[in-house]
Design an enzyme around this catalytic site. Structure first.
Site, PDB file in Angstrom:
ATOM      1  N   MET A  66      -7.873   2.892  -5.229  1.00  0.00           N
ATOM      2  CA  MET A  66      -6.453   3.086  -5.562  1.00  0.00           C
ATOM      3  C   MET A  66      -6.118   2.297  -6.825  1.00  0.00           C
ATOM      4  O   MET A  66      -6.446   1.110  -6.935  1.00  0.00           O
ATOM      5  CB  MET A  66      -5.556   2.585  -4.426  1.00  0.00           C
ATOM      6  CG  MET A  66      -5.623   3.384  -3.141  1.00  0.00           C
ATOM      7  SD  MET A  66      -5.243   5.126  -3.306  1.00  0.00           S
ATOM      8  CE  MET A  66      -3.594   5.086  -4.018  1.00  0.00           C
TER       9      MET A  66
ATOM     10  N   GLY B  98       1.801   4.893  -1.545  1.00  0.00           N
ATOM     11  CA  GLY B  98       3.099   5.181  -0.930  1.00  0.00           C
ATOM     12  C   GLY B  98       3.939   6.141  -1.748  1.00  0.00           C
ATOM     13  O   GLY B  98       4.682   6.935  -1.187  1.00  0.00           O
TER      14      GLY B  98
ATOM     15  N   HIS C  43      -5.738  17.404  -3.318  1.00  0.00           N
ATOM     16  CA  HIS C  43      -5.635  16.083  -2.674  1.00  0.00           C
ATOM     17  C   HIS C  43      -4.339  16.078  -1.861  1.00  0.00           C
ATOM     18  O   HIS C  43      -3.259  16.361  -2.386  1.00  0.00           O
ATOM     19  CB  HIS C  43      -5.615  15.016  -3.766  1.00  0.00           C
ATOM     20  CG  HIS C  43      -5.545  13.604  -3.280  1.00  0.00           C
ATOM     21  ND1 HIS C  43      -6.653  12.914  -2.816  1.00  0.00           N
ATOM     22  CD2 HIS C  43      -4.508  12.731  -3.210  1.00  0.00           C
ATOM     23  CE1 HIS C  43      -6.293  11.681  -2.478  1.00  0.00           C
ATOM     24  NE2 HIS C  43      -4.997  11.535  -2.711  1.00  0.00           N
TER      25      HIS C  43
ATOM     26  N   HIS D  84      -6.266  12.319   2.239  1.00  0.00           N
ATOM     27  CA  HIS D  84      -6.157  10.865   2.079  1.00  0.00           C
ATOM     28  C   HIS D  84      -5.218  10.339   3.165  1.00  0.00           C
ATOM     29  O   HIS D  84      -4.007  10.544   3.094  1.00  0.00           O
ATOM     30  CB  HIS D  84      -5.605  10.594   0.662  1.00  0.00           C
ATOM     31  CG  HIS D  84      -5.400   9.163   0.335  1.00  0.00           C
ATOM     32  ND1 HIS D  84      -4.727   8.761  -0.798  1.00  0.00           N
ATOM     33  CD2 HIS D  84      -5.767   8.017   0.975  1.00  0.00           C
ATOM     34  CE1 HIS D  84      -4.685   7.440  -0.844  1.00  0.00           C
ATOM     35  NE2 HIS D  84      -5.301   6.964   0.224  1.00  0.00           N
TER      36      HIS D  84
ATOM     37  N   MET E 218      -3.213   7.629   4.702  1.00  0.00           N
ATOM     38  CA  MET E 218      -2.592   6.309   4.549  1.00  0.00           C
ATOM     39  C   MET E 218      -1.877   5.999   5.863  1.00  0.00           C
ATOM     40  O   MET E 218      -0.658   6.055   5.963  1.00  0.00           O
ATOM     41  CB  MET E 218      -1.635   6.311   3.347  1.00  0.00           C
ATOM     42  CG  MET E 218      -2.373   6.278   2.020  1.00  0.00           C
ATOM     43  SD  MET E 218      -1.362   6.838   0.654  1.00  0.00           S
ATOM     44  CE  MET E 218      -1.620   8.597   0.787  1.00  0.00           C
TER      45      MET E 218
ATOM     46  N   ASP F  78      -7.240   7.074  -7.863  1.00  0.00           N
ATOM     47  CA  ASP F  78      -5.990   7.703  -7.407  1.00  0.00           C
ATOM     48  C   ASP F  78      -4.803   6.814  -7.737  1.00  0.00           C
ATOM     49  O   ASP F  78      -4.718   5.677  -7.253  1.00  0.00           O
ATOM     50  CB  ASP F  78      -6.090   7.922  -5.883  1.00  0.00           C
ATOM     51  CG  ASP F  78      -4.880   8.631  -5.297  1.00  0.00           C
ATOM     52  OD1 ASP F  78      -4.054   9.165  -6.062  1.00  0.00           O
ATOM     53  OD2 ASP F  78      -4.772   8.648  -4.054  1.00  0.00           O
ATOM     54  N   GLY F  79      -3.884   7.356  -8.558  1.00  0.00           N
ATOM     55  CA  GLY F  79      -2.638   6.654  -8.869  1.00  0.00           C
ATOM     56  C   GLY F  79      -2.480   6.391 -10.350  1.00  0.00           C
ATOM     57  O   GLY F  79      -3.289   5.698 -10.962  1.00  0.00           O
ATOM     58  N   GLY F  80      -1.444   7.003 -10.923  1.00  0.00           N
ATOM     59  CA  GLY F  80      -1.136   6.762 -12.333  1.00  0.00           C
ATOM     60  C   GLY F  80      -2.128   7.372 -13.302  1.00  0.00           C
ATOM     61  O   GLY F  80      -2.225   6.932 -14.450  1.00  0.00           O
TER      62      GLY F  80
ATOM     63  N   GLY G 212       4.210   8.633  -5.542  1.00  0.00           N
ATOM     64  CA  GLY G 212       3.653   9.150  -6.781  1.00  0.00           C
ATOM     65  C   GLY G 212       4.435   8.586  -7.962  1.00  0.00           C
ATOM     66  O   GLY G 212       5.461   7.907  -7.801  1.00  0.00           O
ATOM     67  N   GLY G 213       3.943   8.844  -9.140  1.00  0.00           N
ATOM     68  CA  GLY G 213       4.673   8.508 -10.358  1.00  0.00           C
ATOM     69  C   GLY G 213       4.675   7.039 -10.740  1.00  0.00           C
ATOM     70  O   GLY G 213       5.487   6.623 -11.557  1.00  0.00           O
TER      71      GLY G 213
ATOM     72  N   GLY H 277      -1.257  13.445  -9.611  1.00  0.00           N
ATOM     73  CA  GLY H 277      -0.117  14.107  -8.979  1.00  0.00           C
ATOM     74  C   GLY H 277       0.937  14.481  -9.987  1.00  0.00           C
ATOM     75  O   GLY H 277       0.989  15.618 -10.479  1.00  0.00           O
TER      76      GLY H 277
ATOM     77  N   ASP I 156      -1.871  13.798   0.531  1.00  0.00           N
ATOM     78  CA  ASP I 156      -1.531  12.414   0.856  1.00  0.00           C
ATOM     79  C   ASP I 156      -0.742  12.349   2.155  1.00  0.00           C
ATOM     80  O   ASP I 156       0.393  12.811   2.225  1.00  0.00           O
ATOM     81  CB  ASP I 156      -0.676  11.824  -0.274  1.00  0.00           C
ATOM     82  CG  ASP I 156      -1.510  11.519  -1.498  1.00  0.00           C
ATOM     83  OD1 ASP I 156      -2.504  10.786  -1.370  1.00  0.00           O
ATOM     84  OD2 ASP I 156      -1.165  12.027  -2.584  1.00  0.00           O
TER      85      ASP I 156
ATOM     86  N   MET J 151       1.061  10.030   4.962  1.00  0.00           N
ATOM     87  CA  MET J 151       1.632   8.671   5.075  1.00  0.00           C
ATOM     88  C   MET J 151       2.419   8.536   6.380  1.00  0.00           C
ATOM     89  O   MET J 151       3.082   9.481   6.801  1.00  0.00           O
ATOM     90  CB  MET J 151       2.596   8.427   3.915  1.00  0.00           C
ATOM     91  CG  MET J 151       1.968   8.630   2.564  1.00  0.00           C
ATOM     92  SD  MET J 151       3.168   8.322   1.257  1.00  0.00           S
ATOM     93  CE  MET J 151       2.229   8.822  -0.180  1.00  0.00           C
TER      94      MET J 151
ATOM     95  N   SER K 287      -2.653  16.211  -6.794  1.00  0.00           N
ATOM     96  CA  SER K 287      -2.116  15.705  -5.529  1.00  0.00           C
ATOM     97  C   SER K 287      -0.852  16.475  -5.162  1.00  0.00           C
ATOM     98  O   SER K 287       0.141  16.460  -5.896  1.00  0.00           O
ATOM     99  CB  SER K 287      -1.785  14.217  -5.655  1.00  0.00           C
ATOM    100  OG  SER K 287      -1.008  13.835  -4.537  1.00  0.00           O
TER     101      SER K 287
HETATM  102  C1  DX5 Z   1      -0.139   7.429  -3.734  1.00  0.00           C
HETATM  103  C2  DX5 Z   1      -0.993   8.628  -3.456  1.00  0.00           C
HETATM  104  C3  DX5 Z   1      -1.425   9.324  -4.684  1.00  0.00           C
HETATM  105  C4  DX5 Z   1      -0.282   9.931  -5.455  1.00  0.00           C
HETATM  106  C5  DX5 Z   1      -0.660   9.927  -6.900  1.00  0.00           C
HETATM  107  O1  DX5 Z   1       0.158   6.793  -2.553  1.00  0.00           O
HETATM  108  O2  DX5 Z   1      -2.155   8.252  -2.743  1.00  0.00           O
HETATM  109  O3  DX5 Z   1      -2.385  10.330  -4.387  1.00  0.00           O
HETATM  110  O4  DX5 Z   1       0.015  11.229  -5.069  1.00  0.00           O
HETATM  111  O5  DX5 Z   1       0.448  10.271  -7.655  1.00  0.00           O
HETATM  112  P1  DX5 Z   1       0.483  10.041  -9.214  1.00  0.00           P
HETATM  113  O6  DX5 Z   1      -0.688  10.785  -9.792  1.00  0.00           O
HETATM  114  O7  DX5 Z   1       1.808  10.595  -9.617  1.00  0.00           O
HETATM  115  O8  DX5 Z   1       0.379   8.565  -9.451  1.00  0.00           O
HETATM  116 ZN    ZN Z   2      -3.778   9.815  -2.595  1.00  0.00          ZN
END
Ligand code: DX5
Ligand code: ZN
Length: 217
Positions: A138, A143, A33, A67, A69, A172-174, A145-146, A194, A35, A37, A8
């Protein structure tokens, strides 16, 4: 099913964006990917279509998974299609006609996907399963990363995999080396990562390691 790994761009070093896109491509990852927002649908702003266009210019052969959002993704489908998106993912919680949005994405010749927030019941996706090329589950509140992977979302993957054995299911996420394996065991075959991947000095080694762990799982 083909296992796909998608770094990401949200976690990239924006001071070296072109190099970061090329680093992701050279890592052996399957797609980038991106993102997007709007600070309404999620409490953050990221980047817009120019980043998608930049990715296309820098790495034309590196598949672009976008993606959205956004509260009104339907208003931006053409903008992102023109910028070079190849898959567009819209949220089932968005404030628009989801059937029409997915239809518009496919009418532009792109892969269409519907995304699902952690608190949304998976059954909300059911009316769209015949209109999508993939589903994005998700595993963090979107919103940022990390964040920490929410394992309570895994049964959604099991439910979807039982209903659609051949559909691409993305998580996606974590995602990291441990949670990727949990997600694949639950039915995911596409992994967004990400901070885990962009945080690695040797992204290629991390992608190869993720792939090996998931194939073995
Ligand atoms: C969160 C995004 C994710 C994000 C993932 O809102 O949709 O794609 O970049 O980041 P990590 O892999 O660090 O959780
Ligand atoms: Zn995403």
């Amino acid at each position: 099913m083909k296992l796909e790994i998608l770094p990401s761009l949200l976690a990239a070093d924006y001071g070296r964006l072109s190099d970061e896109i090329l680093r992701a491509e050279a890592s052996g990852a399957d797609a980038l990917h991106l993102d997007i927002m709007d600070s309404h649908f999620v409490p953050n702003l990221s980047f817009g279509p120019d980043f998608v266009a930049l990715s296309r210019r820098v790495a034309p052969a590196f598949f672009r998974n976008v993606h959205l959002m956004l509260s009104r993704p339907d208003l931006y489908i053409d903008v992102f299609a023109d910028a070079g998106a190849q898959t567009i993912q819209i949220h089932v919680e968005a404030d628009c006609d989801i059937h029409a949005g997915l239809g518009r994405i496919r009418a532009r010749g792109l892969r269409a996907a519907v995304a699902l927030n952690p608190e949304t019941p998976v059954e909300r996706i059911a009316p769209y399963l015949d209109e999508v090329d993939e589903v994005l589950v998700m595993t963090v509140h979107p919103g940022y990363g990390g964040q920490k992977f929410i394992a309570g979302c895994l049964p959604k993957l099991e439910w979807l995999r039982a209903k659609r054995p051949a559909l691409d299911l993305m998580v996606d996420g974590g995602v990291n080396a441990a949670t990727a394996v949990e997600a694949v065991r639950a039915g995911a075959n596409q992994l967004v990562a990400g901070s885990y991947l962009f945080g690695k000095p040797d992204m290629a080694a991390a992608v190869a390691d993720l792939r090996e762990r998931c194939v073995r799982s």
